[in-house]
Design a protein around this motif. Structure first.
Motif, PDB file in Angstrom:
ATOM      1  N   SER A   1      -7.901 -22.423  -5.410  1.00 23.24           N
ATOM      2  CA  SER A   1      -7.114 -21.908  -6.536  1.00 23.24           C
ATOM      3  C   SER A   1      -6.970 -20.389  -6.458  1.00 23.24           C
ATOM      4  CB  SER A   1      -7.718 -22.339  -7.869  1.00 23.24           C
ATOM      5  OG  SER A   1      -8.941 -21.692  -8.134  1.00 23.24           O
ATOM      6  N   ARG A   2      -7.992 -19.710  -5.960  1.00 22.17           N
ATOM      7  CA  ARG A   2      -7.893 -18.259  -5.781  1.00 22.17           C
ATOM      8  C   ARG A   2      -6.875 -17.932  -4.695  1.00 22.17           C
ATOM      9  NH1 ARG A   2     -11.518 -14.570  -7.543  1.00 22.17           N
ATOM     10  NH2 ARG A   2     -11.666 -13.588  -5.501  1.00 22.17           N
ATOM     11  N   TYR A   3      -6.882 -18.695  -3.591  1.00 19.96           N
ATOM     12  CA  TYR A   3      -5.882 -18.491  -2.540  1.00 19.96           C
ATOM     13  C   TYR A   3      -4.479 -18.666  -3.140  1.00 19.96           C
ATOM     14  CZ  TYR A   3      -2.821 -19.314   1.397  1.00 19.96           C
ATOM     15  OH  TYR A   3      -1.763 -19.255   2.276  1.00 19.96           O
ATOM     16  N   SER A   4      -4.272 -19.745  -3.886  1.00 23.37           N
ATOM     17  CA  SER A   4      -2.962 -19.979  -4.495  1.00 23.37           C
ATOM     18  C   SER A   4      -2.589 -18.853  -5.440  1.00 23.37           C
ATOM     19  CB  SER A   4      -2.948 -21.325  -5.239  1.00 23.37           C
ATOM     20  OG  SER A   4      -3.033 -22.390  -4.318  1.00 23.37           O
ATOM     21  N   ALA A   5      -3.572 -18.317  -6.158  1.00 30.70           N
ATOM     22  CA  ALA A   5      -3.299 -17.188  -7.054  1.00 30.70           C
ATOM     23  C   ALA A   5      -2.860 -15.954  -6.260  1.00 30.70           C
ATOM     24  CB  ALA A   5      -4.538 -16.873  -7.898  1.00 30.70           C
ATOM     25  N   PHE A   6      -3.469 -15.741  -5.094  1.00 29.71           N
ATOM     26  CA  PHE A   6      -3.018 -14.634  -4.242  1.00 29.71           C
ATOM     27  C   PHE A   6      -1.581 -14.879  -3.788  1.00 29.71           C
ATOM     28  CE2 PHE A   6      -7.538 -13.447  -3.576  1.00 29.71           C
ATOM     29  CZ  PHE A   6      -7.434 -12.076  -3.765  1.00 29.71           C
ATOM     30  N   VAL A   7      -1.256 -16.115  -3.403  1.00 30.09           N
ATOM     31  CA  VAL A   7       0.114 -16.445  -2.977  1.00 30.09           C
ATOM     32  C   VAL A   7       1.104 -16.132  -4.098  1.00 30.09           C
ATOM     33  CG1 VAL A   7       1.671 -18.354  -2.365  1.00 30.09           C
ATOM     34  CG2 VAL A   7      -0.597 -18.211  -1.308  1.00 30.09           C
ATOM     35  N   LEU A   8       0.725 -16.473  -5.333  1.00 29.25           N
ATOM     36  CA  LEU A   8       1.619 -16.333  -6.485  1.00 29.25           C
ATOM     37  C   LEU A   8       1.493 -14.981  -7.197  1.00 29.25           C
ATOM     38  CD1 LEU A   8       1.082 -19.903  -7.924  1.00 29.25           C
ATOM     39  CD2 LEU A   8       3.033 -19.068  -6.591  1.00 29.25           C
TER      40      LEU A   8
END
Length: 173
Positions: free
Chosen positions: A44-51
């Motif tokens: 979820s942190r990776y996805s937050a970085f993407v977004l």
């Protein structure tokens, strides 16, 4: 959803599970502190970085090295990075019953015309039933070749992704 997250959420989750975003990392982004495992939090942190959801990043960490790091601090050091692909390499502990966990991953990225790979061994701690990222040992490699996803197709005149310094059309294209 925080102001810095696009109003149009992606269909598939950026973390690579193949699940719809809203049924994967999206539900944690809407409710920080609810990721059930260290791996779920890392994804979820990776996805937050993407977004570019830097508020979520700040809310889900208790850094040993910089406990006061804010969302603005995270944004300042990551706003120009385009995250491309995530691979989880290893997990140790970090399940719902555990208090600590480790997730090793590799993430491919692009910054300007440069591509690279971040390999990290992230440490997580459960505090009051919520997982937090607390530290990580990482290595960054620049100009790394990798399979490009559809959204990162290079133009004929862009620098080649293999790191040769030549135009894509004169190298791997």
């Amino acid at each position: 959803m925080p102001n810095n997250v696009p109003s149009q959420a992606p269909t598939l989750c950026p973390c690579g599970t193949g699940l719809p975003y809203e049924m994967c990392c999206g539900m944690y982004h809407h409710n920080p502190g609810t990721a059930p495992t260290a791996e779920a939090l890392m994804r979820s942190r990776y996805s937050a970085f993407v977004l570019n959801d830097f508020d979520y990043i700040a809310a889900t960490q208790k850094l040993e090295s910089d406990p006061e790091q804010s969302a603005d601090d995270v944004q300042d050091s990551n706003a120009s990075t385009q995250w491309i692909k995530l691979a989880v390499n290893e997990t140790q502990d970090g399940l719902e019953k555990d208090k600590t966990g480790m997730v090793a991953f590799t993430a491919h990225f692009k910054e300007g015309k440069h591509i690279g790979r971040l390999s990290e061994r992230s440490l997580f701690k459960k505090i009051k039933n919520a997982w937090y990222y607390i530290s990580g040992e990482h290595e960054v490699q620049g100009n790394t070749p990798h399979v490009l996803p559809e959204e990162m197709k290079l133009g004929r005149n862009d620098p080649c992704h293999c790191g040769s310094g030549k135009k894509f059309k004169k190298c791997c294209g």
